[in-house]
Design a protein around this motif. Sequence first.
Motif, PDB file in Angstrom:
ATOM      1  N   SER A  35       9.474  27.458  19.328  1.00 58.97           N
ATOM      2  CA  SER A  35      10.173  28.495  20.080  1.00 58.97           C
ATOM      3  C   SER A  35       9.676  28.585  21.524  1.00 58.97           C
ATOM      4  CB  SER A  35      10.002  29.858  19.396  1.00 58.97           C
ATOM      5  OG  SER A  35       8.652  30.279  19.432  1.00 58.97           O
ATOM      6  N   THR A  36       8.486  28.041  21.765  1.00 55.55           N
ATOM      7  CA  THR A  36       7.926  28.102  23.123  1.00 55.55           C
ATOM      8  C   THR A  36       7.687  26.722  23.734  1.00 55.55           C
ATOM      9  OG1 THR A  36       5.662  28.239  22.244  1.00 55.55           O
ATOM     10  CG2 THR A  36       6.813  30.318  22.663  1.00 55.55           C
TER      11      THR A  36
ATOM     12  N   THR B  17       3.351  22.632  16.091  1.00 57.17           N
ATOM     13  CA  THR B  17       3.894  23.037  17.389  1.00 57.17           C
ATOM     14  C   THR B  17       4.774  24.275  17.231  1.00 57.17           C
ATOM     15  OG1 THR B  17       3.887  20.756  18.211  1.00 57.17           O
ATOM     16  CG2 THR B  17       5.352  22.318  19.330  1.00 57.17           C
ATOM     17  N   ASP B  18       4.636  25.217  18.141  1.00 57.68           N
ATOM     18  CA  ASP B  18       5.526  26.381  18.173  1.00 57.68           C
ATOM     19  C   ASP B  18       6.810  25.962  18.874  1.00 57.68           C
ATOM     20  OD1 ASP B  18       6.883  28.761  18.540  1.00 57.68           O
ATOM     21  OD2 ASP B  18       5.139  29.898  19.217  1.00 57.68           O
TER      22      ASP B  18
ATOM     23  N   GLU C 230      10.588  25.955  11.554  1.00 50.87           N
ATOM     24  CA  GLU C 230      10.168  25.959  12.951  1.00 50.87           C
ATOM     25  C   GLU C 230      11.212  25.362  13.895  1.00 50.87           C
ATOM     26  OE1 GLU C 230       8.293  25.451  10.446  1.00 50.87           O
ATOM     27  OE2 GLU C 230       6.527  26.737  10.657  1.00 50.87           O
TER      28      GLU C 230
END
Length: 300
Positions: free
Chosen positions: A111-112, A108-109, A42
């Motif tokens: 990438s965003t 948590t993402d 991630e």
Amino acid sequence: MLALLLPFLVLAAAQSTANSTASTVDLEGVEANFAQAQLVPELLATFSPSGLLDADFGNGSISVGVALTQDDVASSPTLTVVPASNATAFAAGDLYTIIMTDANPVGTDESTTAQTRHWLVNSASLDTAAAPYAVNWTGSTSITEYAGPGPASGSGAHRYALLVYVQPSTFAAPANLSTADTALGTWFLSEYVADAGLGDLLAATYFTVENGVATVSVESTTAVDSSTLAGYASTTVTSTTGTYTNAATSGASATSGASGASASSAAASASSSSSSTSDARRLSAGLGVAGAAALVALVL
């Protein structure tokens, strides 16, 4: 009890100072912990360390994935790199970029959702005359001075990654992060690494800090089972903290590191099911000199 522990405490004390290189199982353990904590893939697409990153905030070296308090990590740590025995990535004169970033809670993402930059130093070096290698700040530029963690109350345990990247001769700092004393702020680590042209991630560790009790749902992770690591196949395991009997061959289960809310319970469960001898070996392997001395004093 003391008679059982003393041989292993002495062994740990001697070997924790004697080992200057990282073993295969040490490196595999770090990789596994980063995967368990969802830092890979991630936050970091891949991670194959060439050494261990030792961070000491003033109370001894931290274990990868350990839970700390804000007070514990209020000041910058002393950093040391323990190279793999076959490492060729470290050479006199090479430069490195040192980073500490908040990767937010597990799940948590990345990438965003931006990470928070807590520390960014360019052009650091390593004292490579003899391993382990201390990070040398002479001639470096502190783009963002160390700022201790301060996660929002109730937001869960945040993961703070300490990273050592190769800084090649083609390195070019992005314009917004090229001058000293740039305040703490948010960023996307992957974008910075790409834009600056950083090289390989050579060593890393992480810890968690939580402010209060989580009021949101946060994914949990489990401790790493050392017996699943490829380097754990032999009957003995050598690490930077000692040489001890492979738990898989002595009838015990072993855990490496601690990630997330359920890690401590998993490790405790593994420990309670172990034999006394195996417990003593694992305990002595993780104590080091100071811990061994303290435990001997306590038992006495």
